[in-house]
Scaffold this motif. Sequence first.
Motif, mmCIF file in Angstrom:
data_model
loop_
_atom_site.group_PDB
_atom_site.id
_atom_site.type_symbol
_atom_site.label_atom_id
_atom_site.label_comp_id
_atom_site.label_asym_id
_atom_site.label_seq_id
_atom_site.Cartn_x
_atom_site.Cartn_y
_atom_site.Cartn_z
ATOM 1 N N PHE A 173 -5.476 -1.189 7.075
ATOM 2 C CA PHE A 173 -4.699 -0.034 6.626
ATOM 3 C C PHE A 173 -5.568 0.884 5.768
ATOM 4 N N ILE B 50 18.491 11.276 -15.231
ATOM 5 C CA ILE B 50 18.382 9.918 -14.720
ATOM 6 C C ILE B 50 18.348 8.926 -15.853
ATOM 7 N N PRO B 51 18.964 7.812 -15.787
ATOM 8 C CA PRO B 51 19.993 7.506 -14.808
ATOM 9 C C PRO B 51 21.346 8.046 -15.204
ATOM 10 N N ALA B 52 22.081 8.478 -14.229
ATOM 11 C CA ALA B 52 23.453 8.939 -14.459
ATOM 12 C C ALA B 52 24.382 7.762 -14.208
ATOM 13 N N TRP C 223 20.940 8.643 -9.720
ATOM 14 C CA TRP C 223 19.898 7.608 -9.637
ATOM 15 C C TRP C 223 20.519 6.220 -9.573
ATOM 16 N N LYS D 245 1.018 4.350 -2.616
ATOM 17 C CA LYS D 245 0.845 5.718 -2.124
ATOM 18 C C LYS D 245 1.969 6.628 -2.625
ATOM 19 N N TYR D 246 3.202 6.195 -2.477
ATOM 20 C CA TYR D 246 4.310 7.059 -2.882
ATOM 21 C C TYR D 246 4.341 7.226 -4.393
ATOM 22 N N ARG E 184 16.347 14.838 -8.896
ATOM 23 C CA ARG E 184 17.506 14.402 -9.689
ATOM 24 C C ARG E 184 17.366 14.918 -11.106
ATOM 25 N N GLY F 280 3.898 10.698 -6.998
ATOM 26 C CA GLY F 280 5.004 11.101 -7.856
ATOM 27 C C GLY F 280 6.364 10.840 -7.252
ATOM 28 N N ASN F 281 6.367 10.173 -6.170
ATOM 29 C CA ASN F 281 7.592 9.849 -5.463
ATOM 30 C C ASN F 281 8.079 8.509 -6.003
ATOM 31 N N ASN F 282 8.752 8.558 -7.168
ATOM 32 C CA ASN F 282 9.018 7.306 -7.871
ATOM 33 C C ASN F 282 10.491 6.898 -7.925
ATOM 34 N N GLY F 283 11.349 7.639 -7.222
ATOM 35 C CA GLY F 283 12.785 7.337 -7.234
ATOM 36 C C GLY F 283 13.163 6.274 -6.203
ATOM 37 N N PRO F 284 14.423 5.866 -6.222
ATOM 38 C CA PRO F 284 14.880 4.800 -5.319
ATOM 39 C C PRO F 284 14.684 5.136 -3.841
ATOM 40 N N GLU F 285 14.711 6.428 -3.505
ATOM 41 C CA GLU F 285 14.523 6.784 -2.098
ATOM 42 C C GLU F 285 13.142 6.362 -1.616
ATOM 43 N N ASP G 19 -4.628 -5.502 5.245
ATOM 44 C CA ASP G 19 -4.929 -4.695 4.081
ATOM 45 C C ASP G 19 -6.134 -3.795 4.318
ATOM 46 N N LYS H 256 10.719 13.734 -1.776
ATOM 47 C CA LYS H 256 11.325 13.240 -3.007
ATOM 48 C C LYS H 256 12.707 13.858 -3.193
ATOM 49 N N VAL H 257 13.661 13.046 -3.638
ATOM 50 C CA VAL H 257 14.989 13.563 -3.989
ATOM 51 C C VAL H 257 14.934 14.060 -5.433
ATOM 52 N N TYR I 256 11.370 4.691 1.708
ATOM 53 C CA TYR I 256 10.208 5.282 2.392
ATOM 54 C C TYR I 256 9.084 4.263 2.561
ATOM 55 N N PHE J 236 19.747 9.023 -0.938
ATOM 56 C CA PHE J 236 19.517 10.434 -1.237
ATOM 57 C C PHE J 236 20.557 10.947 -2.230
ATOM 58 N N VAL K 22 13.604 2.630 -13.575
ATOM 59 C CA VAL K 22 13.593 4.075 -13.783
ATOM 60 C C VAL K 22 12.140 4.533 -13.929
ATOM 61 N N ASP L 235 0.821 -1.209 0.000
ATOM 62 C CA ASP L 235 0.000 0.000 0.000
ATOM 63 C C ASP L 235 0.856 1.261 0.000
ATOM 64 N N LEU L 236 1.948 1.230 0.773
ATOM 65 C CA LEU L 236 2.817 2.406 0.815
ATOM 66 C C LEU L 236 3.491 2.625 -0.543
ATOM 67 N N PRO M 67 8.278 11.988 4.227
ATOM 68 C CA PRO M 67 9.455 11.831 3.358
ATOM 69 C C PRO M 67 9.342 12.715 2.119
#
Lengths: 483, 483, 483, 483
Positions: free
Chosen positions: C163, C478-480, B276, B192-193, C475, B197-202, C160, C472-473, B206, B272, B325, B188-189, C470
Amino acid sequence: MSKVIKGGTIVTADLIYDADVLVENGRIAEIGKDLKGDEVLDATGCYVMPGGIDPHTHMEMPFMGTYSTDDFESGTRAALSGGTTMVVDFALPQPGQGLLDAIQMWDNKSTRANCDYSFHMAITWWGEQVFNEMKDATERGINTFKHFMAYKGALMVNDDELFASFQRVKELGGIPLVHAENGDVVADLQQKYLSEGNNGPEAHAYSRPPEVEGEAANRAIMIADMAGVPLYIVHVSCEQAHEAIRRARMQGKRVWGEPLIQHLTLDESEYFDKDWDHAARRVMSPPFRNKQHQDSLWNGLASGSLSVVATDHCAFTTDQKRYGVGDFTKIPNGTGGLEDRMPMLWTYGVGTGRLTMQEFVAVTSTNIAKILNIYPRKGAILEGADADIVVWDPAKEKTISAKTQQSAIDYNVFEGKHVKGLPRFTLTRGKVAVHDGEIRTEEGHGEFVKRPPNGPVNKALSTWKELTAPRKVERTGIPASGV
Amino acid sequence: MSKVIKGGTIVTADLIYDADVLVENGRIAEIGKDLKGDEVLDATGCYVMPGGIDPHTHMEMPFMGTYSTDDFESGTRAALSGGTTMVVDFALPQPGQGLLDAIQMWDNKSTRANCDYSFHMAITWWGEQVFNEMKDATERGINTFKHFMAYKGALMVNDDELFASFQRVKELGGIPLVHAENGDVVADLQQKYLSEGNNGPEAHAYSRPPEVEGEAANRAIMIADMAGVPLYIVHVSCEQAHEAIRRARMQGKRVWGEPLIQHLTLDESEYFDKDWDHAARRVMSPPFRNKQHQDSLWNGLASGSLSVVATDHCAFTTDQKRYGVGDFTKIPNGTGGLEDRMPMLWTYGVGTGRLTMQEFVAVTSTNIAKILNIYPRKGAILEGADADIVVWDPAKEKTISAKTQQSAIDYNVFEGKHVKGLPRFTLTRGKVAVHDGEIRTEEGHGEFVKRPPNGPVNKALSTWKELTAPRKVERTGIPASGV
Amino acid sequence: MSKVIKGGTIVTADLIYDADVLVENGRIAEIGKDLKGDEVLDATGCYVMPGGIDPHTHMEMPFMGTYSTDDFESGTRAALSGGTTMVVDFALPQPGQGLLDAIQMWDNKSTRANCDYSFHMAITWWGEQVFNEMKDATERGINTFKHFMAYKGALMVNDDELFASFQRVKELGGIPLVHAENGDVVADLQQKYLSEGNNGPEAHAYSRPPEVEGEAANRAIMIADMAGVPLYIVHVSCEQAHEAIRRARMQGKRVWGEPLIQHLTLDESEYFDKDWDHAARRVMSPPFRNKQHQDSLWNGLASGSLSVVATDHCAFTTDQKRYGVGDFTKIPNGTGGLEDRMPMLWTYGVGTGRLTMQEFVAVTSTNIAKILNIYPRKGAILEGADADIVVWDPAKEKTISAKTQQSAIDYNVFEGKHVKGLPRFTLTRGKVAVHDGEIRTEEGHGEFVKRPPNGPVNKALSTWKELTAPRKVERTGIPASGV
Amino acid sequence: MSKVIKGGTIVTADLIYDADVLVENGRIAEIGKDLKGDEVLDATGCYVMPGGIDPHTHMEMPFMGTYSTDDFESGTRAALSGGTTMVVDFALPQPGQGLLDAIQMWDNKSTRANCDYSFHMAITWWGEQVFNEMKDATERGINTFKHFMAYKGALMVNDDELFASFQRVKELGGIPLVHAENGDVVADLQQKYLSEGNNGPEAHAYSRPPEVEGEAANRAIMIADMAGVPLYIVHVSCEQAHEAIRRARMQGKRVWGEPLIQHLTLDESEYFDKDWDHAARRVMSPPFRNKQHQDSLWNGLASGSLSVVATDHCAFTTDQKRYGVGDFTKIPNGTGGLEDRMPMLWTYGVGTGRLTMQEFVAVTSTNIAKILNIYPRKGAILEGADADIVVWDPAKEKTISAKTQQSAIDYNVFEGKHVKGLPRFTLTRGKVAVHDGEIRTEEGHGEFVKRPPNGPVNKALSTWKELTAPRKVERTGIPASGV
Ligand SMILES: [Zn+2]
Ligand SMILES: [Zn+2]
Ligand SMILES: [Zn+2]
Ligand SMILES: [Zn+2]
Ligand SMILES: [Zn+2]
Ligand SMILES: [Zn+2]
Ligand SMILES: [Zn+2]
Ligand SMILES: [Zn+2]
């Protein structure tokens, strides 16, 4: 004359396997199949284990104007009878007395020992002489220094002295030990209960509640941490002290805890017995606790937050105990246990599944030897190790009774307990001291075991403490203005 | 052809002593002074230790439509290069696939191994076939059964299945393993992320916070306790899971925790990174945590609340990582580490004083062998043991770099870390696979190691559980009236 | 017609002072000295306190094919008789049934209530209709949503669904409630014990051990934390659940725990009674625990880690209980307590010094009103507040007995307990429902109390969660390449 | 002349509602809608809250040969400027000096106070005179007795004295306070660091690590428990002390902890500043800690394990601080904070969502008043209460600077911090001391506030301790024979 222990299963702190053991010249000469020797000890159906080490005994100890009744002869005889092949006693200087003097006194007493032994050095006062002689003691093979946080006006040292001594122990590569009870509070509670007419043996327990022990354990841990030295806490009897130890260990602090077989198996209800003698005979410090505390101690042994099982064997006769009729503070503190530690722990630990056999060996022998830095000379079944061996018969049973014991005292706190698992043979440096129920000890056979400083934990901790020591901030033009 | 390791200091989980080691027919034939053999390996200035055992690797593992890049050949070559002489991989059935089928697949892949290996059996679904084949797996020498509490829709099993499987493992005398993360919440998280739009490795980190791991660890512990079976928790990365383990152990529960070398030495700031690729290459589950969690893990190793150090080696190339990616949930989970576990732990553990050398051996080899019930065949320097040995040169240094590694992947998460302490020789069952910097591995030399069930902890726990099982209250004339 | 309560001492959650209380139109019109009114209630020697609020009752609840025996009439009569002036019941949809439908059913049943009441909304399944109607329920004045982690196959929802629902509750500004027991494990343990012939009421307790409750509490806390919403855990019965709550609170999480008066004062030995009826009448979930758990709960109330005392009043007759002869899983779960909560807590809490009088008011009334966001309309002695008042006579005594109770059931789990401290008068919105031992309730007098969302804790927690979410970082490119 | 505070929202520890407040004769005469008075204070957009109470200040305190710079005039002016309307200072006898003498000295100094005040009585030595005068102090309205566990050779008392004093406090119905640091260890660490050349302000922090504070807190808790008295621990700065408090509270012990606003918002990095003055100005005991400790303190406030926020305001000028150039042990201990406590806590607590507004009032005022047993005269917005009121403008902002402060010192430890939320008006017993940014204090307006003993917690605890006191075992024919 060589001996071979044949047909048994060797059990150590980490191994179980079938093999014979050849003993020559007091050492283990060989371990293997089908060994031959001059004398055969039949270990069929038995476990061949390192002899027990009791890290906490008081033989012929002066206390409150009397001496504990078991001396090095009867005490070590009792030990061997129960499978214990080494004891560590406490050399106790009187306040003002030098350490070397005290060691000399203990040297004198220990000449009669039937098995090997060593001494912890007690630090009962503080001064330049003590500071200096700690080095001498170390050179004589003593790497452990005991401190009493209780027994105010007698053995007790205060925080200042504790910290000074712990720092000195750190320099010497040794390990401080503490009897952890807040002596100021105990002394006041004793007077409070006495003044309220509460003068029976149960008031001994009332005046030394678990909180008082937990506090002192917590304090000693902090002081050892500040000094950068490992710490060993004797006779951990309660959850409060155990909690302090767990909390320290989870922070990476190097702390070991030692429960006694008495606290693991006997509880506070003993003090409520209507028979004054019954209660008084169980008077020791710390006193017995309730079942919740017992569970805590057993769980500590299984999980490793507690490391070893001892007895604090310090046996006073009923007559001696009766000094305290009408005033519980005069009851000599101490109980026996040396003879029964191994069978009681086996029965209530291994027999119930609370401990594995390997854990039994670890907490009765191997862990102790490691902490005391005499492993693998002691605590091991390895070629070259001292032949301190117990051949353990898991089928042998008895009911504990003072009538049949080796100890010189006239009662037994475990009277009536049924144990299953007893020594068939006990060997002390190759000599068979217990032979299938027959005692064949030899007075004076025992030797002093030197214990070198700077064990691996000391070294690692010193490295870490140096690495993380606070650093001076370099400044110029002090003081500078501005916020 | 015999070999003798000469002039070194043997370091085991509990001993340090100078001796030579004679190796014949893949085993340790003799340990002693002045031994002779056909070939001499000069161990002067070195520690002779049991070869490392990595209890947690994934060679050529199918995951998210691809395979991890190191196979049994390159993976075990990397292992040997770093002093590790045995790996335990996971035989992973697809949902619906039989256990024996999966074992067969792993048997096929593992024929190329350069060192010995074993398998954990993964329980990825539940049914009568699985129930039955768990017995077959046990008979084939597998005593550990892995359960994923995460990877919903793929490998994850629910509480019902966990409990059923744990009870079955108990019957078989085995040990359940868990990947502890709450898969429902993670899934679910992730959505959510992603949806934010929080789609990077970080966002990988999270979506798998420590709370989610701690919860699952706590749940698995309860279920194992109800089933009466010991429990092994893989890749313990955080204080929350460690706390659950400590809490269980202090109650006498038999639970082991396995931190990874990555979590011990790398932290969340890696995610962080502005690059990427840098961040994606560190994507694994659980993710790296902050410094407080690292301290918790180190302290657990020193105090014994955590038992072993592994890697979860599961190496994906940069190209594979780039599948994710724009959507972190598609980044293949896994990092390398097999080659660097021993030197990294030595440098950051023994080098700093956080661990003694004996503790290093314990957590990289001996404890693992004991838990997996293959001690002392593995994990020991004892006569008769397999000659899986690392001759460790504490003075040898290097800077870790992908350019010089054995692993097949194109980067290294420890890139740039300086280590001091490296193998001079690594022997796998007597064969010298690493010779002073030169790799001499032999594809297919490795053999499957059978691991029997019913280790001592299983037996003790079963005894205790039976003894304390709830008892029926006997009544007559039910129901009787009255309150 | 106005009433004045004269000569008493007002005791609230934070004040003790002498004053009269004037009641008009169902509200407190004035508090002061020498007030006058049409009717005088003599409070000499008494404490004038906010009427009790029981946040957890089940009137006429359908369960396992029957209905709990106390309905809104007899139940609220029992409540008033014991000084409780408001109850919060649970509107329980059948799986698949809409929330509004369930509310309608509870509206129908509650028309007979003698005192004010409110509903918690139970979430017993998940779907778009439930999601949508949660908003409607909120608009109808329901800000609390109950989730069952047990009762598998009936009321239970999985992680599920938990949550998803918790996130929805967060959006609506409400508070999730949980019945915390791991339903999967309970269901399996029930079958295990039954299959072993362990079919008596004691097996009910065996199948729901504290570990199973603690686990679920811990899990619910994690899920609430991930959702960013406060959490309320009903019927906390054991140290394990309490520990999870304390651990959460010490991390700043907003979690409340509700012990029941039954768990505070009765223990597991009730289930070992030789009389089947005796044991079966005490069957509820969670079951009663041992004394250590009781101490934990009392300490939680004193220290604030537990917040309120409830009853889970859900009364089944002996005949209903006997459905489960031969199969404990068929014994309807539930006990009474509504009538006795206040005198039992006073006697065992205030009477012993475990709680102050102010704490008594807090945990029986004021804290509940605050959490439910109806303070100070309820839970307060303040001008303008509803005149829900109990005039408490600390000298009044009785022995609890089913023979003299208001509740419709034929026994009382507190039978034979002696209490000191009982209502002289109980007022429900100004109406005197209990007058010096005489019951003067009025069926249908009770009204539904709307409870608005977005209490202060919800708002603060949302602010903090937003601030620490949290990020977003950012960048580029991508990818570098590069590590 | 009456005043009416119009148009505001009243916020108390448990209520938020819109109402006007009428003030007459120094008291709150009425609370309601549309009140009228001679003077109108416009509270539109503001919160009307109980004025802050700072339970921990040192005005014009003799320390290390100097006096803290803020006296009762400037100090209380600073307090009022920041919304604090009462301070509690410490009457400190010199060793050997009588308590009444010390009170007389503080009486003399406090005549200049601008707001109400009270004294804690410090017990800095022990003897019959002290014992006797503690009763006199109680009769003069002092119910709190402060004990220093640090400052060896000056203010420090040992365990013996602590226990004696705590028992005396229990008899008198008072509450002991402790400054919890192990003074022996601090003194030795100071010498150690000095001797190593570590003489800068950072060594002040090094010599007082959190372990040393946690230990003393733990010890004081045990001693208070043995004495059967509640305990209040001042300036709780770290997790270690907080953990000890939590552990005590979870066992039902009555212990309160007081963090300071400085420790909540400033960290140890201040001591590493290259500017000696900057670092030295932050020297106080206990020193600032790291972020993990800060989190612990904030969480304690939210969960209730910590109860109040104070300042330990004890302001030394830069010139005074420079006494310690070259020897950090000579830097006077103390920082300011009285003026900034309320806005800092509002900004970092309420503004972030870590605290609700009600919790803000509780920890800055109401909880303190309850513990000190002066509630609801102080700490309340209730009719009849003293009109100590702050009208708080949540939109008002400033950047803290020494340039604009009331305090007499030449710097501010919060220099540069931006706060949002400041007093529009502050009233001290009805007098407007702060009027929209303008200071209108009146020297000597402040009065001594008597605080009676035997608060509700004292009474409850005494009941419980009596109920659970150990009982003598009745025996006959002592000693009886037999085991
Ligand atoms: Zn002792
Ligand atoms: Zn002793
Ligand atoms: Zn995994
Ligand atoms: Zn894995
Ligand atoms: Zn329920
Ligand atoms: Zn319920
Ligand atoms: Zn202080
Ligand atoms: Zn102070």
